[in-house]
Every structure is written in structure tokens, then in C-alpha cells.
Scaffold this motif. Sequence first.
Motif, short mmCIF file in Angstrom:
data_model
loop_
_atom_site.label_atom_id
_atom_site.label_comp_id
_atom_site.label_asym_id
_atom_site.label_seq_id
_atom_site.Cartn_x
_atom_site.Cartn_y
_atom_site.Cartn_z
N LEU A 125 11.51 0.14 2.25
CA LEU A 125 10.42 0.83 2.92
C LEU A 125 9.89 1.91 1.99
CD1 LEU A 125 12.12 1.34 6.40
CD2 LEU A 125 10.23 -0.23 5.93
N LEU A 126 8.65 2.27 2.20
CA LEU A 126 8.08 3.44 1.54
C LEU A 126 8.20 4.59 2.51
CD1 LEU A 126 6.47 4.83 -0.68
CD2 LEU A 126 4.39 3.87 0.29
N GLN A 127 8.80 5.67 2.06
CA GLN A 127 9.09 6.78 2.98
C GLN A 127 8.57 8.10 2.44
OE1 GLN A 127 13.01 7.25 5.07
NE2 GLN A 127 13.23 9.00 3.70
N PHE A 128 7.94 8.85 3.32
CA PHE A 128 7.56 10.23 3.03
C PHE A 128 8.46 11.13 3.86
CE2 PHE A 128 3.75 7.87 2.04
CZ PHE A 128 3.29 8.49 0.90
N THR A 129 8.94 12.18 3.21
CA THR A 129 9.74 13.18 3.91
C THR A 129 8.90 14.44 4.06
OG1 THR A 129 11.77 12.27 2.99
CG2 THR A 129 11.88 14.51 3.88
N GLY A 130 8.70 14.84 5.28
CA GLY A 130 7.84 15.98 5.56
C GLY A 130 8.45 17.30 5.15
N ALA A 131 7.65 18.35 5.23
CA ALA A 131 8.11 19.69 4.87
C ALA A 131 7.24 20.71 5.61
CB ALA A 131 8.00 19.91 3.37
N ALA A 132 7.79 21.88 5.76
CA ALA A 132 7.05 22.95 6.43
C ALA A 132 5.70 23.15 5.76
CB ALA A 132 7.86 24.24 6.40
N SER A 133 4.69 23.38 6.56
CA SER A 133 3.32 23.68 6.10
C SER A 133 2.51 22.46 5.68
CB SER A 133 3.30 24.71 4.96
OG SER A 133 3.95 25.90 5.35
N VAL A 134 3.11 21.28 5.70
CA VAL A 134 2.33 20.08 5.39
C VAL A 134 1.26 19.90 6.47
CG1 VAL A 134 2.41 17.55 5.33
CG2 VAL A 134 4.13 18.89 4.12
N THR A 135 0.04 19.62 6.04
CA THR A 135 -1.05 19.42 7.00
C THR A 135 -1.51 17.96 7.06
OG1 THR A 135 -2.61 20.10 5.28
CG2 THR A 135 -1.90 21.78 6.86
N ALA A 136 -1.26 17.20 6.01
CA ALA A 136 -1.63 15.78 6.02
C ALA A 136 -0.91 15.04 4.90
CB ALA A 136 -3.13 15.61 5.86
N ILE A 137 -0.66 13.78 5.14
CA ILE A 137 -0.13 12.88 4.11
C ILE A 137 -0.93 11.58 4.18
CG2 ILE A 137 1.89 11.64 3.23
CD1 ILE A 137 3.68 13.55 4.79
N GLY A 138 -1.22 11.05 3.02
CA GLY A 138 -1.92 9.76 2.96
C GLY A 138 -1.25 8.83 1.98
N VAL A 139 -1.37 7.55 2.26
CA VAL A 139 -0.86 6.53 1.36
C VAL A 139 -1.83 5.36 1.40
CG1 VAL A 139 0.64 5.56 3.16
CG2 VAL A 139 1.09 5.03 0.78
N GLY A 140 -2.09 4.78 0.26
CA GLY A 140 -3.07 3.69 0.26
C GLY A 140 -2.94 2.77 -0.92
N GLN A 141 -3.75 1.73 -0.86
CA GLN A 141 -3.81 0.78 -1.96
C GLN A 141 -5.25 0.31 -2.12
OE1 GLN A 141 -2.18 -3.67 -2.94
NE2 GLN A 141 -0.58 -2.14 -2.59
N ARG A 142 -5.67 0.23 -3.36
CA ARG A 142 -7.01 -0.24 -3.70
C ARG A 142 -6.91 -1.69 -4.18
NH1 ARG A 142 -9.11 5.38 -6.63
NH2 ARG A 142 -9.74 6.38 -4.67
N THR A 172 10.61 12.01 8.84
CA THR A 172 10.20 11.00 7.87
C THR A 172 9.14 10.07 8.47
OG1 THR A 172 11.99 9.53 8.56
CG2 THR A 172 12.41 10.98 6.68
N TRP A 173 8.35 9.52 7.56
CA TRP A 173 7.33 8.53 7.92
C TRP A 173 7.57 7.32 7.01
CZ3 TRP A 173 1.75 8.71 5.69
CH2 TRP A 173 1.01 7.63 6.20
N GLN A 174 7.76 6.16 7.62
CA GLN A 174 8.10 4.96 6.86
C GLN A 174 7.08 3.84 7.08
OE1 GLN A 174 12.01 4.27 8.58
NE2 GLN A 174 13.01 5.21 6.79
N LEU A 175 6.83 3.10 6.01
CA LEU A 175 5.97 1.92 6.08
C LEU A 175 6.64 0.76 5.36
CD1 LEU A 175 3.73 4.46 5.30
CD2 LEU A 175 2.25 2.60 5.97
N GLY A 176 6.38 -0.44 5.86
CA GLY A 176 6.89 -1.63 5.20
C GLY A 176 6.09 -2.86 5.58
N LEU A 177 6.26 -3.91 4.77
CA LEU A 177 5.60 -5.20 5.02
C LEU A 177 4.12 -5.02 5.37
CD1 LEU A 177 8.35 -7.24 6.94
CD2 LEU A 177 8.04 -6.92 4.48
N VAL A 178 3.42 -4.34 4.52
CA VAL A 178 1.98 -4.12 4.72
C VAL A 178 1.25 -5.39 4.28
CG1 VAL A 178 -0.01 -2.69 4.15
CG2 VAL A 178 2.28 -1.66 4.31
N GLN A 179 0.37 -5.86 5.12
CA GLN A 179 -0.35 -7.11 4.82
C GLN A 179 -1.80 -7.01 5.26
OE1 GLN A 179 1.46 -11.12 4.70
NE2 GLN A 179 0.51 -11.43 6.70
N LEU A 180 -2.69 -7.49 4.41
CA LEU A 180 -4.11 -7.62 4.75
C LEU A 180 -4.48 -9.07 4.46
CD1 LEU A 180 -6.79 -6.21 5.59
CD2 LEU A 180 -7.28 -5.98 3.14
N GLU A 181 -4.96 -9.74 5.49
CA GLU A 181 -5.22 -11.18 5.36
C GLU A 181 -6.53 -11.55 6.05
OE1 GLU A 181 -2.42 -13.51 7.83
OE2 GLU A 181 -1.80 -11.58 8.64
#
Lengths: 59, 330
Positions: B85-102, B195-204
Motif C-alpha cells: 500500500l501507499l501510506q501517508f502518516t499525518g502530523a500536527a498542523s497538516v492541512t491537506a495531502i494529495g497523491v496522484g499520477q499523470r 494514516t491514509w492508505q491507498l492500493g490497487l488503483v485502477q483506471l479503465e
Amino acid sequence: MIYQLYIREPNTVADAAYYINEQGQMISFIFDPDNTDYQAFLLWKSEGNTPLPADEGVA
Amino acid sequence: MAYGTVQADVIQSSVANTSLGAGNASIMKNRIINGAMYVVQKGTSATITAGAALNYATVDRFYGYCTGANVTMAQVAGSGNNRNLLQFTGAASVTAIGVGQRIEAVNSYDMAGSTATLSAYIANSLLTSVTWTAYYANTTDTFGTLASPTRTQIATGTFTVTSTLTQYNVQISVPAAATTGIEIVFTVGAQTSGTWQLGLVQLEVGSSATGYEYRQYGQELALCQRYLPALTSSSATDFIGNAQASGTTSIYQIIQHSVTPRVAPTGLTASGAGVLTVNGLNASSAIALQNGGLYASRIVVTTTGLTNQTFYGMYLNTSGATLLFTGCEL
């Protein structure tokens, strides 16, 4: 962090630079406007910083 | 059946509700590369600096960014069908997190004017809302920067998520103009902990989420290396080829790219200045890109004790050491 310029063969003026980041990675880049490290380098220079001059190669 | 008689089926009906080249009826249906988060050529964990540029620091092909405070982005072990999985671990004062693929135009051109389905496994131990957004590039393969994007929004929406890893999907009407490349972005708000986790991302292509397309590791690695040509050492003496000395302190090595990159590399990241050893001599004190090319690149290595014009074997001298040719990502 400090940038070191270097000269790529067969050029005679510096057209690339490298630096070592906090993780100990050695990052080099050529002066290509699309390179994000080069963009960061230009920003760093615009803030009044000066890179180390190039000597021969990367020595 | 009499000799010479051909009995045929209609391909379009052989897989329910699909057409040839779409959904279950095709291979390579997933336009997301490394959606299973297997391939990590750069390192399994990195700190994403708040407000900085898009950071391709860990799992191949996926960038991360954040605002408010730094976060950790990492490849972690998954569960069930999700090996990683792809995981982000949060922290105090975080206002946004983004993850993407082009996604390159050549790999998404046919989606224009059709319905696509985005699916992903998501879990969040703190937040209950994950926003997804699809864009297309304003000009071919040029999406801009985090600060100055050059893209047009196709659609956006939210998934209501829990701390249990669950698959979500959404249908997206891709406009006819979206022939220039597609970008998929997932974002969350104030991930101040957890934590925020993502996996098996698919665009079809198609209007339903079909099973995740598992590709073999070698295939996925090759797909990733189009955007990040890389050498990773598997031992303390991993031979990578011969190089020729120029003088007594510089030696030049040509490194053939096993996959043709999208564009010629413009940078090189060595995991350390001393990770190369000249056979029989010393370790390197500097490693830098000399020339970047589509088929091969040339690096210059600084060391001592060389004999001018002599060829030497070159080794990566640390298990896990990497040479990453950068500048090929979208």
C-alpha cells in the motif's frame, strides 16, 4: 546546501551542477529548463546565492 | 460439424457487457502504472515537505504533496489482495495531502469521449472523506507544476471511507478533448494524525469496475522505468559495466537504458557519492550526469589512481545503492 558547477565535455563553460542533499544523495543535473532541480537552482541563485565555480570535470 | 465449416462466436458477446478492448476483455486495461504499489526504485519512505513541488519520492509513478506541515509517504505492507500500500502518516498542523499520477497521452488517448471507471482500495484511520479528481492536460503531456498547474478538471467527487481497507469506484465521463493525457489525484484534508492508505488503483475504459489487473513484476518495473531509468544494486559488488578513464581522476561510463525513457534524462541521483568502485582501485568521490539519452546515458565518476585511457570494470559497492536517471516523469 551548496551547488558545485561542472563542465560537461566538450563544453568549455559550466552547464551542469551537483549538490549533496540531507540524505547524502548526490544529485546532478544539466541546465535544462524542464529539470526541477535546475528550476530550484535558479530560484536559489535568484535569492542571492552563488554556486561554487567549475573546475575541470566534477573533480 | 462438416469438414470446412467454421463455427464462430461473436467476440463482443463473449464477455458480458463489454466490447473488445475494454474492461475484462482486454489486457493492459489499467492505465495507472504501479497501481499495486509494488515498484519502489527510489526508497520505501520519504518525508514530503509541505508546500514544495510534487514529490516523486517513493512508490514509482505516484507523486505526493502536502500543506501545513511535513508528512511521511511510504510503501508499506498491505493485507488481503493488497501486497503493498501507499501510506501517508499525518502530523500536527497538516492541512491537506494529495497523491496522484499523470498518464501519458499515448496511454490515455482512446479514453477521450468515453466512460472510464476509477477504482482504488482506501483506508483512513482519522478522516472519513477522500476526494478524487480527474484532469486532462491543457497541452499534450504538460500538466504544469503544483503551484501553476496547466490542466482542466474533468470531474471530482468524494469517497466516504473508514479505517478498514475497502474498494471504492466511480465512473467518469471523459470529454472528447481529453486526448492530451489524464491526471488522477486523491486528496484529504487535515490529516493531523493517523494514516491514509491507498492500493490497487485502477483506471479503465468502461462503466464498471472490473477486477484489478495484476501485472507481473517485471512488466510493471519496465513500465515504471520509462519514467525513471534506474540501477539498483543487489549486492556489495554489483557489476554495471566498463568505463574508460580520462586522466587520473575522472572516468566515464556509458549506461544502457533497459527501457527507452519517455524523454532523455536530465539529471542523476546517486544514493551516495561513494557508491561506485573502480575495479581494483578506490570508491568514487563524486558521480554526475554527463549526457542523457533515450538509449544510453553517460556518467562521469571522480576517483583517484586511474591510468589515462584505460578501461576499468565498475561496481555498485553497496547493496541497495541506486543510480536514478531523473527528468523523465510527467
